[in-house]
Every structure is written in structure tokens, then in C-alpha cells.
Design a protein around this motif. Structure first.
Motif: not given
Length: 305
Positions: A98-99, A112-114, A128-133
Motif C-alpha cells: 500500500l505504501e 484515484r482514491d487509493v 503491509r506486506t513487502t512486494v518481495r513477499r
């Protein structure tokens, strides 16, 4: 000056690697407000073509115009108006999902509204999960969200449904349809023939760096809209049967056959009579609507590349 009626217009595009023409004089038009699906076997040149449209590669020859602009010369202007979903995602792996989406949204004047987009594509469960995971399907959904968050006029989607479960694929398809309804132009490259047949207003089939067929799905299939499949014991002589039917006959597996060409009630009658005269017993005879996959395989071949 009035805007071009085409979202993408390519004329005589060429691109060569190591002396081999990957794209060889290709012409392609994607109209505004429509979904254009670009299909082709691996190595056909479709991804290179789209990368030239995205400004990621520089053509060796020909012209490429995206929303009337040169994607290389006018790259900054194109980026403001175009969304891109790459096949490999192209996302930094250490950032939380999401970040990442919030960061991309800050690059646009009217994003757009995130939260709405994240909810729509089911990103909140792994926000909250990192992209690599992330799983492959989760990365696909995040990559799609980053392509759409800037409210683009034109979107390039490379294999948007790859790795998605049926629920996620349905959500993506519905979103693509809604974007088209609001006037967004969409270019999809996909290996999923049902995806192209379901979503596309216009289909372009590319092979050996050139367009070999194009048109609306219904138009491409209109002249040959059904198939006839059956099994036979003992095995029959396909060449002789094809001559009797005036249509192609292919043995798709031992003892299993597909008749290609215009299938009519007369075709079935001739098949039954021909087999009866030779003592061939027909099993599992069925007719069905010819699909885009059937056409694709006929045009590009069935052998692996």
C-alpha cells in the motif's frame, strides 16, 4: 488541431536484435475508447512493439504515436497520460504494497482514491506486506493498481490476468470494462484467448514481427464459426476424408479428429456416409462454436516455439 482518432498508431515499425528482425514493418492502430488485444506466440514481437509504445525501447524504423505523441521524444508528456502494467511488475521489492501505491499516486495531479482502488482490487489483505513477499497474483493486482491510480487516458496491460485466481480475474475484467465505459483506451497483451474474446473490441494477431490478422472477435470468427470433432475406430485416412468433405481434417490425437472449415449439416451427413462405407465407427461426434483460440492456432501453428 483536433486529437487523433487513434490512441495508438504504428506504421512500419521495425526493431532488430543481433541482426534478427523482431518487429518487421508492423502496422497497428488502437482506437480511442476501445479495448485492443494484441495476441501472438512467444517471440512474435508483441511485447517489443508495446515497449516501443511505452517509450521503453527506441524503434529502429517506422513511426509510433501514442495519443498523438512520440513516446520517446515526448516521454514526459506521455507518462502523464498513460498507465503501464509491465509483465514482470517492475515494482521495487522492499516497499510495502500500500505504501507503493500511495507513493505512485503522489506523482499525479488528480489520482484515484487509493483506498477505493486498493479495496476494489483486494489489496488491503496484504497492504503491509513487502512486494518481495507477495504471491504472483498479488503482485499482478498491485501492478494493475499502480497503472490505474493516475487516471490515465490510455493503459497498456501486459498479461493482466497471469497468475490470478478466478475471483481476481473476474474483478480485473470488470474493472477493464468499466474503464472502457468511461472512455479510457486499453491495450492488452495476453496469452489467454478467452480474455481477449471476452474483453476486446478489436483483436490484433502478431507473428514473426508482423500483423497477420485483425478485426473484431465476431468478425474474425464469422466466416468459420463452428467446429466438428469426433473419434473413430479404426483410424481413418484424414487426407481422403478431407477431400470428400472439402474441408481440413486434423488428427489432434490418435483416433481423434477435428474438421476445420465451414461446418454444415451436409458436412455431418457426408462424414457419416464416408465412414459407413469404410466400416469406420464414429464416437463422440460433437459440433461447437469456433473460438479465438482455434483461429489463433490455425494462423500461428500448433508446434511449440
Amino acid at each position: 488541431m483536433p486529437p487523433s482518432p487513434a490512441a495508438v498508431e504504428i506504421r512500419g515499425l521495425t526493431k532488430t536484435y543481433d541482426g534478427r528482425a523482431i518487429v518487421d514493418g508492423l502496422d497497428l492502430t488502437a482506437r480511442r475508447g476501445e479495448v485492443t488485444a494484441v495476441l501472438g506466440p512467444n517471440g512474435a514481437g508483441k511485447t517489443t512493439t508495446v515497449e516501443c509504445c511505452e517509450g521503453l525501447r527506441t524503434p529502429d524504423g517506422g513511426t509510433v504515436r501514442v495519443l498523438g505523441l512520440d513516446p520517446v521524444v515526448d516521454s514526459a508528456l506521455v507518462r502523464e497520460r498513460v498507465g503501464v502494467m509491465l509483465q514482470d511488475g517492475g515494482l521495487p521489492t522492499s516497499v510495502r504494497a500500500l505504501e507503493m501505491l500511495r507513493h505512485v499516486s503522489t506523482m499525479y495531479a488528480d489520482p484515484r482514491d487509493v483506498a477505493e482502488l486498493a479495496d476494489r482490487l483486494g489489496l488491503t489483505s496484504f497492504a503491509r506486506t513487502t512486494v518481495r513477499r507477495l504471491s504472483g497474483g498479488q503482485r499482478q493486482r498491485l501492478a494493475l493498481a499502480t497503472a490505474l491510480v493516475g487516471r490515465p487516458e490510455l493503459v497498456f496491460l501486459d498479461e493482466p490476468s497471469a497468475g490470478l485466481d478466478p475471483q481476481s480475474r473476474h474483478a480485473v475484467w470488470e474493472l477493464v470494462r468499466e474503464l472502457r465505459e468511461t472512455g479510457v483506451s486499453i491495450v492488452i497483451t495476453t496469452h489467454l484467448m478467452d480474455e481477449a474474446e471476452s474483453l476486446a473490441d478489436h483483436v490484433v494477431i502478431v507473428d514473426h514481427g508482423r500483423v497477420i490478422a485483425e478485426g473484431a472477435p465476431a468478425t474474425l470468427l464469422a466466416s468459420d464459426s463452428s467446429t466438428l470433432t469426433f473419434t473413430a475406430r479404426p483410424a481413418l485416412e484424414a487426407v481422403s476424408l478431407a477431400a470428400a468433405l472439402g474441408a481440413g481434417v486434423e488428427e489432434t490425437s490418435p483416433g481423434s479428429y477435428t474438421v476445420t472449415g465451414a461446418v454444415t449439416p451436409a458436412t455431418v451427413s457426408i462424414l457419416a456416409r464416408w465412414c459407413a462405407d469404410r466400416g469406420v465407427l464414429v464416437h463422440r461426434l460433437s459440433t461447437g462454436r469456433r473460438t479465438l483460440e482455434d483461429l489463433f492456432l490455425d494462423l500461428t501453428g500448433r508446434s511449440l516455439r
